[in-house]
Design an enzyme around this catalytic site. Sequence first.
Site, PDB file in Angstrom:
ATOM      1  N   GLY A 327       0.906  -1.070   0.136  1.00  0.00           N
ATOM      2  CA  GLY A 327       0.022  -0.018  -0.152  1.00  0.00           C
ATOM      3  C   GLY A 327       1.051   1.344   0.037  1.00  0.00           C
ATOM      4  O   GLY A 327       1.967   1.258  -0.472  1.00  0.00           O
ATOM      5  N   SER A 328       0.330   2.236   0.608  1.00  0.00           N
ATOM      6  CA  SER A 328       0.926   3.577   0.744  1.00  0.00           C
ATOM      7  C   SER A 328       2.307   3.585   1.325  1.00  0.00           C
ATOM      8  O   SER A 328       3.196   4.580   1.094  1.00  0.00           O
ATOM      9  CB  SER A 328       0.125   4.882   1.279  1.00  0.00           C
ATOM     10  OG  SER A 328      -0.945   5.093   0.585  1.00  0.00           O
TER      11      SER A 328
END
Length: 471
Positions: A327-328
């Site tokens: 993810g981020s």
Amino acid sequence: MTEIRNVEAELVRFRVRLAVVALAVLVAFGLLAWRLYHLQVVRHDDLARQAETNRTAVVPIVPHRGEILDRNGVVLATNYKAYTLEITPSRLGRPVDEAIDAIGQVVEVTARDRKRFKRLQEDSRNFESLPIRMRLSDEEVARFAAQRYRFPGVEIKARLFRQYPLGETGAHVVGYIGRINQKDKERIEDSDDAANYRGTDYIGKLGVEASYENVLHGTTGVEQMETSAGGRAVRRLASHPSTPGDSIRLSIDIHLQKLIEEMYGERRGALVAIDPANGEILAFVSKPTYDPNLFVDGIDHETWDELNNSIDKPLLNRALRGTYPPGSTYKPFMGLAALETGKRTPGTTILDGGSWTFAGHTFRSGHALGAVDLYRSIVKSSNVYYYQLANDMGVNAIHDFMKPLGFGQVTGIDIPGETRGILPSTDWKRATYKRPEQQKWYGGETISLGIGQGYNNFTMLQLASATATLA
């Protein structure tokens, strides 16, 4: 005249028989003399060794297993002594179930004890000593000793038991020991260390207990005992003491480990905390976890089924074996890649309108952020910035930059069972899929890689290691 001739014939026959008997006796004594010479002279050394072997027995002395400590000296795995009641099936002289029923009249034998014994019996040979009761109380020891004569093939033995004082805390790091099964025996017999495991019943199965087995185990000693014709020990002839295993001090801070595990509560997840200054792992958390003490005596079927079939998978080491899209958390690494490859400068600005379109497909991003440079792309976690960056770099350039950081690579941590994960590339896709249309890499598949999605699949250990490197 006729009678005289008959007497002479009888004398001749008698003399012939006497000569035959004398010859037979002579041959028999000759054979006895030859056999005596063969045994006393020719085979003297061999038979002397056999006689000495029958007179003596070599008994292995199992070493004390080394302790496992955290970085501050807190004990995570240790040993204690207790008595066990053990059965050697080949020496019972009656059916095993009948013997266990009789034992149960003297000391308590539970259904769990019986199930564990049957499982051990299936994995062992008939002449091996197997525990039917663990950790006898002093009263139980005295009660059985008084009636020992009734139970040939059943003995009380003093054993060392492994103990994990903190139970579930740090279980996925420490691991556990378990009884040596047939597969373990075959592996040991094929190794150079087979002699060192004579008399040993337990071996490291997971975690540090398994990876440092050769350090923790120690060196087996021996006692040479003189035995009676009935096989009972009479006196000790010689003794070579065992050497205890070395203790191991981990980099883990168990207080930090416990704090994090408590913060997780009943939630599932994993966390790895690394000191960026030296790479030492301070916490290695996988939740939910389990109590390694359950495995020391041989776990019962009900508890095993409960752990193994639980939807929460407490036996899965999520930090080591679980793989997830980052993810981020992937964006800082993409930002570094942009700077190193020259695709962006710190001041390069793009317009984040909340979405980005590629080949007719729109990739959404929560909300519009307006003008975004590298710093703001990380602070505000701009998806649009990294959609564009991934497209500009391409999958193979991303792969080549991320590989040295450890993404999709085995880190080599000293705990067995590490998973590699997936760092995608065009070569990876061709090798993974069979059909030609599946093997082709499509430009749209690159876009999601920029925000840590798509085919990206890494372990928490890899992400923590890369983050420590970046830090």
